[in-house]
Design a protein around this motif. Sequence first.
Motif, mmCIF file in Angstrom:
data_model
loop_
_atom_site.group_PDB
_atom_site.id
_atom_site.type_symbol
_atom_site.label_atom_id
_atom_site.label_comp_id
_atom_site.label_asym_id
_atom_site.label_seq_id
_atom_site.Cartn_x
_atom_site.Cartn_y
_atom_site.Cartn_z
ATOM 1 N N GLY A 159 0.458 -4.741 -4.755
ATOM 2 C CA GLY A 159 1.641 -4.540 -5.577
ATOM 3 C C GLY A 159 2.237 -5.807 -6.153
ATOM 4 N N ASP A 160 1.701 -6.977 -5.774
ATOM 5 C CA ASP A 160 2.199 -8.227 -6.344
ATOM 6 C C ASP A 160 1.972 -8.229 -7.842
ATOM 7 O OD1 ASP A 160 2.861 -9.131 -3.842
ATOM 8 O OD2 ASP A 160 1.160 -10.498 -3.658
ATOM 9 N N GLU A 161 2.834 -8.937 -8.530
ATOM 10 C CA GLU A 161 2.634 -9.098 -9.958
ATOM 11 C C GLU A 161 1.292 -9.771 -10.183
ATOM 12 O OE1 GLU A 161 4.369 -8.157 -12.740
ATOM 13 O OE2 GLU A 161 5.451 -6.950 -11.278
ATOM 14 N N PRO A 162 0.422 -9.139 -10.963
ATOM 15 C CA PRO A 162 -0.862 -9.781 -11.221
ATOM 16 C C PRO A 162 -0.658 -11.079 -11.988
ATOM 17 C CG PRO A 162 -0.838 -7.502 -12.010
ATOM 18 C CD PRO A 162 0.554 -7.855 -11.597
ATOM 19 N N GLU A 163 -1.361 -12.086 -11.572
ATOM 20 C CA GLU A 163 -1.271 -13.353 -12.275
ATOM 21 C C GLU A 163 -2.677 -13.877 -12.469
ATOM 22 O OE1 GLU A 163 -0.343 -16.391 -8.742
ATOM 23 O OE2 GLU A 163 1.270 -14.985 -9.184
ATOM 24 N N LYS A 164 -2.812 -14.667 -13.487
ATOM 25 C CA LYS A 164 -4.122 -15.250 -13.762
ATOM 26 C C LYS A 164 -4.477 -16.243 -12.677
ATOM 27 C CE LYS A 164 -6.459 -14.546 -17.560
ATOM 28 N NZ LYS A 164 -7.111 -15.046 -18.675
ATOM 29 N N GLU A 165 -5.642 -16.093 -12.124
ATOM 30 C CA GLU A 165 -6.150 -17.015 -11.123
ATOM 31 C C GLU A 165 -7.498 -17.508 -11.603
ATOM 32 O OE1 GLU A 165 -6.472 -14.981 -7.436
ATOM 33 O OE2 GLU A 165 -4.522 -14.061 -7.648
ATOM 34 N N ALA A 166 -7.927 -18.580 -11.035
ATOM 35 C CA ALA A 166 -9.252 -19.090 -11.368
ATOM 36 C C ALA A 166 -10.276 -18.001 -11.080
ATOM 37 C CB ALA A 166 -9.550 -20.340 -10.559
ATOM 38 N N GLY A 167 -11.097 -17.693 -12.046
ATOM 39 C CA GLY A 167 -12.140 -16.712 -11.842
ATOM 40 C C GLY A 167 -11.718 -15.274 -12.096
ATOM 41 N N ARG A 168 -10.453 -15.018 -12.336
ATOM 42 C CA ARG A 168 -10.008 -13.644 -12.612
ATOM 43 C C ARG A 168 -9.709 -13.521 -14.097
ATOM 44 N NH1 ARG A 168 -5.722 -10.822 -9.387
ATOM 45 N NH2 ARG A 168 -6.888 -9.062 -10.077
ATOM 46 N N ASN A 169 -10.349 -12.583 -14.737
ATOM 47 C CA ASN A 169 -10.105 -12.397 -16.159
ATOM 48 C C ASN A 169 -9.029 -11.341 -16.375
ATOM 49 O OD1 ASN A 169 -11.330 -9.875 -15.868
ATOM 50 N ND2 ASN A 169 -13.345 -10.668 -16.432
ATOM 51 N N ASP A 170 -8.633 -11.198 -17.627
ATOM 52 C CA ASP A 170 -7.586 -10.239 -17.967
ATOM 53 C C ASP A 170 -7.959 -8.815 -17.563
ATOM 54 O OD1 ASP A 170 -5.902 -12.170 -19.007
ATOM 55 O OD2 ASP A 170 -6.643 -11.931 -21.057
ATOM 56 N N ALA A 171 -9.217 -8.461 -17.707
ATOM 57 C CA ALA A 171 -9.652 -7.109 -17.350
ATOM 58 C C ALA A 171 -9.467 -6.840 -15.862
ATOM 59 C CB ALA A 171 -11.108 -6.900 -17.755
ATOM 60 N N ALA A 172 -9.757 -7.820 -15.020
ATOM 61 C CA ALA A 172 -9.595 -7.652 -13.573
ATOM 62 C C ALA A 172 -8.121 -7.500 -13.213
ATOM 63 C CB ALA A 172 -10.207 -8.827 -12.824
ATOM 64 N N VAL A 173 -7.282 -8.274 -13.868
ATOM 65 C CA VAL A 173 -5.840 -8.189 -13.617
ATOM 66 C C VAL A 173 -5.320 -6.823 -14.059
ATOM 67 C CG1 VAL A 173 -3.595 -9.142 -14.278
ATOM 68 C CG2 VAL A 173 -5.486 -10.675 -13.742
ATOM 69 N N ARG A 174 -5.753 -6.353 -15.219
ATOM 70 C CA ARG A 174 -5.337 -5.025 -15.702
ATOM 71 C C ARG A 174 -5.835 -3.928 -14.774
ATOM 72 N NH1 ARG A 174 -6.612 -7.073 -20.559
ATOM 73 N NH2 ARG A 174 -8.582 -5.948 -20.689
ATOM 74 N N ALA A 175 -7.078 -4.048 -14.313
ATOM 75 C CA ALA A 175 -7.641 -3.037 -13.413
ATOM 76 C C ALA A 175 -6.839 -2.945 -12.120
ATOM 77 C CB ALA A 175 -9.108 -3.348 -13.119
#
Length: 157
Positions: free
Chosen positions: A43-59
């Motif tokens: 439930g944490d706010e998704p944030e960009k991390e190294a290796g995580r793309n926008d699609a993974a955050v949206r998913a």
Amino acid sequence: MSRRNGRILAVQALYSYDVGKASLNDLLRLEWTHDDFGGRNAGDEPEKEAGRNDAAVRAQAESCDFARLLISGTIEHIDEIDRKIKRHLSGSWDFSRLNRVTLSILRVSVFALLYQRELKPTIVIDEAIAISKEFGTDNSFKFINAILDTISKEEVA
């Protein structure tokens, strides 16, 4: 895949609700998911991390939103859902004897069958079977399939 993750989160939450008497607010925050998301809570706010793309955050965000819908809807209608499950248990099965994981899968799935009419019943049942094969007992998928198939034919058609 994000809906599958949402269903799994919902099953885990309903198990916690049933066994641990967790509150709805605690469940909806998804703070208990820490280990499932690499040290973060789902439930944490998704944030960009190294290796995580926008699609993974949206998913991840979609999984959490879908899980919250399933959790809140199932708990809101839990008495009706349990009545439907009890009514479709065969002769010797007593509701109180149901394995708690199996019951959680059934509850989420019955909610989806009754209140998410945009979903095809076959999809709901297939997802329940897949989740039960991963988290349930050896033959729970057969039991779940039989109950959901009957409810689908009698209640949804």
